[in-house]
Design a protein around this motif. Structure first.
Motif: not given
Ligand SMILES: [Zn+2]
Length: 369
Positions: A64-65, A99, A287, A328, A332
């Motif tokens: 994701h990041h 992202h 997030g 965070h 997610e």
């Protein structure tokens, strides 16, 4: 299937144009023409995750990041990012990040969070403006249905819970084919008047090219008259956050337990409120979503669940809205499970795994005594 073809499928669901300007989603390391052997999904890719991918026979890590977020000017192994990139290249593992484009679509990160918390009929909390176009084109009636179907299949004509939408009005098209033309109707040097339909479709910007290519392939005219018109309308399929209702209203203290249990949060912070307060409408943003508190309030939510909220955000909460910071990563994580599941459902020719070596970067200390 190649890595490039898989990336194309991902981007059909979450177009890269929806990512923020500061973001770096997409294929970061690896070649598009390599056959895909397997996908390893995670929140954050690091060296351990790359090695896990190798051991599982996967040559794509889907995080994701983005591993590479700012520009990399050298790869000398001095930082964890440089070492991860170097290892991925040397072991033939591609790195792909989904992202903020996946934060910004219906069915993306916030929708997985909403689903995990038992929220029903979730909709985008902050629908985006400036993402829709009106496409006007002219077609002889004989080809209208073919054009309509091509446009629909490429992504035109969706609005809310409706698809196959367009408007058609009859009229007369006038043209004179010149020397060098090869007209479908009429002849060179003679003015023609033809019965045509003016068709109007809503098209997301992200689908513009696909729709135009699909339609121009089946349109009979050598030169097609058409116009793309930018709209200010909101697009209800894109934007941050999700909002919906709990199956049945519950007290804040009960909902806090749902958050902790379903998200595996060790530490949940929330704005000072009566814990027996009844909640029914819930807004969420996976997030760091504290900057969208006012949008959550406008959406009519009783509670807003996100991560990374600052002290003053809790202090300044609107009276009728409770802020819950579940963490965070915790907010997610449900998306990673859903992402892997969606890929498994779509493809059967390669394996899809969820990383088990990825470590949560934040630990919590509980005071004893
Ligand atoms: Zn994040």
């Amino acid at each position: 299937m190649t890595i490039g073809e898989f990336a194309h499928w991902l981007e059909g669901r979450a177009p890269l144009r929806l990512q923020e300007s500061y973001d770096n989603s997409g294929l970061l390391v690896g070649r598009r023409d390599r056959p895909l052997t397997g996908v390893l999904c995670c929140l954050d890719a690091d060296e351990a995750v790359v090695l896990e991918a190798v051991s599982r026979g996967c040559n794509l890590v889907l995080s994701h990041h983005p591993v590479i977020f700012k520009g990399l000017k050298q790869i000398t192994g001095a930082t964890a990012v440089e070492r991860t990139v170097e290892l991925a290249i040397s072991r033939g593992v591609a790195l792909y990040a989904g992202h903020t484009n996946w934060d910004s679509i219906q069915g993306g990160v916030s929708f997985s969070l909403a689903k995990r918390l038992g929220i029903r009929d979730a909709k985008i909390m902050m629908p985006r403006s400036g993402e829709l176009l009106l496409w006007v084109l002219y077609v002889p009636a004989s080809h209208a249905e073919l054009v309509e179907q091509s446009a629909y299949s490429a992504g035109a004509g969706r609005s809310g819970a409706y698809d196959e939408c367009h408007f058609a009005s009859p009229g007369t098209g006038t043209f004179r084919p010149l020397k060098g033309s090869n007209p479908y109707a009429g002849e060179q040097g003679v003015q023609s008047r033809t019965s045509e339909l003016r068709l109007e479709f809503l098209v997301p910007k992200a689908r513009k090219e696909a729709v135009q290519i699909a339609v121009l392939q089946v349109h009979p005219y050598e030169v097609v008259a058409h116009s793309w018109i930018a709209l200010e309308n909101q697009w209800d399929e894109a934007g941050y956050g999700a909002v919906g209702n709990l199956e049945k209203p519950m007290e804040l203290k009960e909902f806090l337990q749902v958050c902790a249990q379903n998200l595996g949060s060790d530490c949940i912070r929330y704005s000072r409120s009566d814990s027996s307060r009844i909640l029914s409408r819930v807004a969420v943003c996976g997030g760091s979503g504290a900057e969208f508190i006012s949008a959550a309030a406008v959406s009519g939510a009783d509670v807003y669940v996100t991560g990374d909220a600052k002290y003053h955000a809790f202090q300044d909460m609107p009276k009728d809205l409770v802020l819950i910071d579940v963490g965070h990563g915790e907010s997610e994580r449900p998306f990673i499970d859903d992402w892997a599941e969606a890929i498994r459902l779509e493809f059967t020719t390669f394996a899809v795994h969820i990383s088990t070596t990825e470590n949560h970067p934040v630990s919590t200390y509980k005071r004893h005594g």
